[in-house]
Design a protein around this motif. Structure first.
Motif, PDB file in Angstrom:
ATOM      1  N   ASN A 242       0.827  -1.202   0.000  1.00 47.54           N
ATOM      2  CA  ASN A 242       0.000   0.000   0.000  1.00 47.54           C
ATOM      3  C   ASN A 242       0.868   1.261   0.000  1.00 47.54           C
ATOM      4  OD1 ASN A 242      -2.492   1.488   0.260  1.00 47.54           O
ATOM      5  ND2 ASN A 242      -1.988   1.783   2.415  1.00 47.54           N
ATOM      6  N   LEU A 243       1.965   1.230   0.760  1.00 46.60           N
ATOM      7  CA  LEU A 243       2.880   2.370   0.779  1.00 46.60           C
ATOM      8  C   LEU A 243       3.517   2.585  -0.593  1.00 46.60           C
ATOM      9  CD1 LEU A 243       4.341   4.591   2.342  1.00 46.60           C
ATOM     10  CD2 LEU A 243       6.064   2.881   3.017  1.00 46.60           C
ATOM     11  N   VAL A 244       3.830   1.510  -1.298  1.00 49.74           N
ATOM     12  CA  VAL A 244       4.400   1.620  -2.647  1.00 49.74           C
ATOM     13  C   VAL A 244       3.424   2.334  -3.580  1.00 49.74           C
ATOM     14  CG1 VAL A 244       5.081   0.288  -4.688  1.00 49.74           C
ATOM     15  CG2 VAL A 244       5.950  -0.353  -2.433  1.00 49.74           C
ATOM     16  N   PHE A 245       2.131   1.973  -3.509  1.00 48.26           N
ATOM     17  CA  PHE A 245       1.124   2.651  -4.329  1.00 48.26           C
ATOM     18  C   PHE A 245       1.081   4.151  -4.011  1.00 48.26           C
ATOM     19  CE2 PHE A 245      -1.098  -1.521  -5.098  1.00 48.26           C
ATOM     20  CZ  PHE A 245      -1.069  -1.435  -6.485  1.00 48.26           C
ATOM     21  N   LYS A 246       1.099   4.479  -2.723  1.00 49.25           N
ATOM     22  CA  LYS A 246       1.030   5.891  -2.328  1.00 49.25           C
ATOM     23  C   LYS A 246       2.271   6.650  -2.797  1.00 49.25           C
ATOM     24  CE  LYS A 246      -1.947   5.306   1.741  1.00 49.25           C
ATOM     25  NZ  LYS A 246      -2.961   6.316   1.379  1.00 49.25           N
ATOM     26  N   LEU A 247       3.429   5.993  -2.678  1.00 43.14           N
ATOM     27  CA  LEU A 247       4.668   6.643  -3.097  1.00 43.14           C
ATOM     28  C   LEU A 247       4.665   6.909  -4.611  1.00 43.14           C
ATOM     29  CD1 LEU A 247       7.448   7.631  -2.218  1.00 43.14           C
ATOM     30  CD2 LEU A 247       8.317   5.311  -2.593  1.00 43.14           C
ATOM     31  N   MET A 248       4.191   5.936  -5.388  1.00 41.61           N
ATOM     32  CA  MET A 248       4.096   6.145  -6.839  1.00 41.61           C
ATOM     33  C   MET A 248       3.148   7.297  -7.160  1.00 41.61           C
ATOM     34  SD  MET A 248       4.178   2.342  -8.602  1.00 41.61           S
ATOM     35  CE  MET A 248       2.602   1.819  -7.883  1.00 41.61           C
ATOM     36  N   GLY A 249       2.039   7.368  -6.440  1.00 46.74           N
ATOM     37  CA  GLY A 249       1.077   8.438  -6.678  1.00 46.74           C
ATOM     38  C   GLY A 249       1.655   9.808  -6.374  1.00 46.74           C
ATOM     39  N   VAL A 250       2.371   9.919  -5.244  1.00 45.73           N
ATOM     40  CA  VAL A 250       2.968  11.205  -4.872  1.00 45.73           C
ATOM     41  C   VAL A 250       4.009  11.635  -5.892  1.00 45.73           C
ATOM     42  CG1 VAL A 250       4.434  12.348  -3.161  1.00 45.73           C
ATOM     43  CG2 VAL A 250       2.497  10.966  -2.413  1.00 45.73           C
ATOM     44  N   VAL A 251       4.836  10.691  -6.343  1.00 47.20           N
ATOM     45  CA  VAL A 251       5.878  11.008  -7.335  1.00 47.20           C
ATOM     46  C   VAL A 251       5.246  11.515  -8.637  1.00 47.20           C
ATOM     47  CG1 VAL A 251       7.669   9.998  -8.806  1.00 47.20           C
ATOM     48  CG2 VAL A 251       7.587   9.444  -6.369  1.00 47.20           C
ATOM     49  N   LEU A 252       4.132  10.908  -9.039  1.00 45.22           N
ATOM     50  CA  LEU A 252       3.494  11.303 -10.299  1.00 45.22           C
ATOM     51  C   LEU A 252       2.751  12.636 -10.184  1.00 45.22           C
ATOM     52  CD1 LEU A 252       2.048   7.870 -11.513  1.00 45.22           C
ATOM     53  CD2 LEU A 252       3.982   9.134 -12.478  1.00 45.22           C
ATOM     54  N   VAL A 253       2.148  12.904  -9.030  1.00 43.63           N
ATOM     55  CA  VAL A 253       1.260  14.066  -8.906  1.00 43.63           C
ATOM     56  C   VAL A 253       1.993  15.317  -8.422  1.00 43.63           C
ATOM     57  CG1 VAL A 253      -0.757  14.964  -7.667  1.00 43.63           C
ATOM     58  CG2 VAL A 253      -0.770  12.634  -8.571  1.00 43.63           C
ATOM     59  N   ALA A 254       3.057  15.160  -7.655  1.00 43.81           N
ATOM     60  CA  ALA A 254       3.754  16.339  -7.105  1.00 43.81           C
ATOM     61  C   ALA A 254       4.128  17.361  -8.179  1.00 43.81           C
ATOM     62  CB  ALA A 254       4.993  15.886  -6.321  1.00 43.81           C
ATOM     63  N   PRO A 255       4.630  16.944  -9.339  1.00 37.13           N
ATOM     64  CA  PRO A 255       4.963  17.956 -10.373  1.00 37.13           C
ATOM     65  C   PRO A 255       3.733  18.624 -10.989  1.00 37.13           C
ATOM     66  CG  PRO A 255       6.173  15.893 -10.739  1.00 37.13           C
ATOM     67  CD  PRO A 255       5.094  15.602  -9.739  1.00 37.13           C
ATOM     68  N   LEU A 256       2.536  18.083 -10.731  1.00 36.75           N
ATOM     69  CA  LEU A 256       1.320  18.596 -11.371  1.00 36.75           C
ATOM     70  C   LEU A 256       0.550  19.570 -10.484  1.00 36.75           C
ATOM     71  CD1 LEU A 256       0.026  15.235 -12.922  1.00 36.75           C
ATOM     72  CD2 LEU A 256       1.541  16.946 -13.956  1.00 36.75           C
ATOM     73  N   ILE A 257       1.102  19.915  -9.317  1.00 39.92           N
ATOM     74  CA  ILE A 257       0.402  20.833  -8.412  1.00 39.92           C
ATOM     75  C   ILE A 257       0.149  22.173  -9.095  1.00 39.92           C
ATOM     76  CG2 ILE A 257       0.666  22.188  -6.285  1.00 39.92           C
ATOM     77  CD1 ILE A 257       1.990  19.807  -4.998  1.00 39.92           C
ATOM     78  N   GLY A 258       1.132  22.640  -9.865  1.00 42.00           N
ATOM     79  CA  GLY A 258       0.970  23.916 -10.568  1.00 42.00           C
ATOM     80  C   GLY A 258      -0.185  23.894 -11.553  1.00 42.00           C
ATOM     81  N   LEU A 259      -0.395  22.763 -12.227  1.00 41.63           N
ATOM     82  CA  LEU A 259      -1.521  22.661 -13.170  1.00 41.63           C
ATOM     83  C   LEU A 259      -2.849  22.768 -12.436  1.00 41.63           C
ATOM     84  CD1 LEU A 259      -0.269  19.739 -15.485  1.00 41.63           C
ATOM     85  CD2 LEU A 259      -0.334  22.201 -15.999  1.00 41.63           C
ATOM     86  N   TRP A 260      -2.937  22.157 -11.254  1.00 46.14           N
ATOM     87  CA  TRP A 260      -4.167  22.259 -10.457  1.00 46.14           C
ATOM     88  C   TRP A 260      -4.432  23.721 -10.086  1.00 46.14           C
ATOM     89  CZ3 TRP A 260      -7.955  18.896  -8.649  1.00 46.14           C
ATOM     90  CH2 TRP A 260      -8.792  19.400  -7.647  1.00 46.14           C
TER      91      TRP A 260
END
Length: 553
Positions: A242-260
């Motif tokens: 479960n932690l691996v899934f969360k870590l992958m999600g954070v890595v993918l989404v962190a650069p997209l904060i500006g788009l939000w």
């Protein structure tokens, strides 16, 4: 300083309210939640839906994670199914953060008042536990209002502005800080609501808030890993996956904060909605994107945390006392019962080996069996300590009786192990080392008593497991039969002594002591039936009620 203390007190109240809701729901619906999770394993999508529903009730994806991982540890569900449940659990906690973002402060006094009335009226009943949940909900709503009020005076402080400016300069620092907060608060939901309140009060900038939200999501996964660090391998595979899934999600989404911030936030009414909806969008997107990877991640976890080899497994025995199950008292009771049955299996091994030692005079086997008594003692201590960590207040009346039954069962097994150890020592000293043998008739009597004893032990394990009243009655009747046999065989032994049978004379002391000890073992075995019959109303103060027994047949 006063304003800072007010803020810390409001945060503590928010965390405590979340805890009350989580524990209250588990106490009311614990067994039903287990059934929902266990019955939703048809495919990964129904598993995810059950994760959403259960987490929405318990207000914590961490609690769902611990519950689910415990099921995997018991072999009730597979690892891929558990990971699918966790994808839904993340959505469930996000939905609750959206719900609490609305202005529901008017409900706070109503929930607290009704909750206190219900709790004080019947503390140990279902109404009292529902009252506990309402108190928790009321405190959460109150705490959110207090957080907003306490942060306003802090905005004017230069030190606070400088600190927040330092945090806003590094997204990795924001994620790390959010993760630490979620671990300390034992709830990502409470932290996300706190972040939303701080953003609404302009204590932190919105981009910082979104970074903290990602960290809070990562923190909930890390918290589950830390909580299950000493649990069984199968349990740790769930939390690490479960932690691996969360870590992958954070890595993918962190650069997209500006788009939000550029494309989504302008269409939202305020910062609060921006935080909670970002939290919801993150978890929905990651769950949909990753749910097809549960099988792949499960295989990766099995390679990362491989099961021990057969040789190692033989030394480490299955471990059922799962610490993560303590958050769900009904589940913890089941874990303790399984370990108690394992203890009984060890006792059965000792009992079966006892007859081999008596017949064949195997000193090495006798030594090995005596060492097993240490295992029985360790199991008794472990089970007893585990049960003391289960809150008796969290148990229903039936679960509380089961708690007592398990303690009684393990005590009896521990005492049986001690008796067998003493018998083995006597057999070594009085039969094997002097080279003596029982008479043919004496050996036949001992063999018959031993065989009956083994049958009674297996029946007692069935009674403990199933609570069948008919079997409990049958077990208690065996106590009288065994006593009659013991008296009869003692008299027949005395007859052989008067006939000057040499082997009977040489082993007389051991023979009498042995059948007496076997009777004591049988008494411990049969005492397991008393709680079952007492619950059924089939016991008088000193004997079985014949009228009740007639109805039970």
């Amino acid at each position: 300083m006063k304003h800072l203390l007010n803020l810390l007190a409001a945060i503590a109240l928010l965390v405590w309210g979340t805890h009350l809701v989580r524990t209250g729901v588990l106490r009311v619906f614990g067994a039903n939640l287990r059934q929902i999770l266990a019955s939703s394993m048809g495919n990964r999508f129904t598993a995810a839906l059950s994760g959403i529903g259960v987490t929405a009730l318990v207000q914590s994806s961490t609690a769902t994670s611990l519950m689910t991982s415990s099921f995997v540890g018991q072999g009730l569900i597979t690892l891929p199914a558990a990971l699918a449940i966790m994808r839904g659990a993340d959505i469930g906690t996000s939905l609750m953060s959206v719900l609490f973002s609305f202005d529901l402060s008017w409900l706070s006094p109503l929930f607290i008042f009704i909750g206190v009335v219900l709790f004080l009226s019947t503390k140990d009943g279902t109404a009292g536990r529902i009252g506990r949940v309402l108190i928790g909900l009321g405190l959460m709503l109150l705490a959110l209002r207090l957080v907003v009020d306490a942060t306003e005076p802090l905005l004017a402080s230069p030190a606070v502005k400088a600190l927040l400016g330092a945090v806003s300069s590094d997204v990795l620092l924001e994620i790390f800080l959010g993760m630490v907060l979620a671990i300390l608060a034992y709830s990502s939901l409470a932290v996300v609501l706190l972040i939303a309140a701080l953003a609404a009060s302009h204590v932190i900038q919105l981009d910082v808030a979104l970074g903290l939200v990602l960290g809070a999501n990562l923190g909930s996964g890390a918290l589950a890993v830390l909580t299950t660090a000493k649990s069984a391998l199968e349990v740790r595979q769930v939390t690490v996956g479960n932690l691996v899934f969360k870590l992958m999600g954070v890595v993918l989404v962190a650069p997209l904060i500006g788009l939000w911030l550029r494309h989504v936030q302008p269409s939202l009414p305020d910062a609060t909605h921006g935080v909670v909806l970002f939290h919801l969008a993150f978890n929905i997107s990651m769950s949909v994107a990753f749910i097809g990877l549960t099988q792949l991640v499960a295989k990766a976890m099995e390679k990362l945390l491989p099961k021990p080899t057969q040789a190692a497994a033989a030394q480490t025995r299955p471990h059922h006392l799962d610490p993560s199950a303590l958050s769900t008292p009904s589940l913890a009771i089941s874990c303790a019962a399984r370990e108690a049955l394992h203890q009984a299996d060890v006792v059965e091994t000792m009992m079966l080996g006892l007859m081999t030692v008596i017949k064949e005079g195997d000193l090495q086997l006798a030594e090995d069996l005596r060492k097993l008594d240490d295992t029985v003692d360790r199991l008794y201590s472990s089970i007893k300590y585990y049960l003391t960590k289960i809150s008796r207040e969290a148990l229903s009346e039936e679960e509380s009786r089961r708690w007592t039954d398990i303690i009684s069962f393990t005590i009896n097994m521990e005492q049986i192990g001690d008796i067998i150890e003493r018998v083995l020592i006597d057999v070594e000293d009085k039969k094997i080392k002097p080279g003596r043998n029982f008479s043919e008739a004496g050996m036949q009597e001992i063999s018959e008593l031993h065989a009956r004893l083994v049958d009674n032990l297996r029946l007692s394990m069935s009674v403990f497991l199933n609570g069948n009243v008919h079997d409990a009655k049958k077990l208690l009747e065996e106590k009288a039969r065994f006593r009659d046999l013991e008296h009869a065989y003692s008299r027949s032994h005395l007859v052989r002594l008067t006939d000057n049978t040499l082997s009977s004379i040489e082993t007389s002391s051991l023979h009498i002591d042995l059948i007496s000890e076997l009777k004591r073992i049988n008494s411990h075995i049969c005492s397991i039936a008393y709680p079952i019959l007492d619950s059924a109303g089939a016991l008088a103060p000193n004997r079985l009620r014949s009228s009740k027994l007639a109805d039970l047949n």
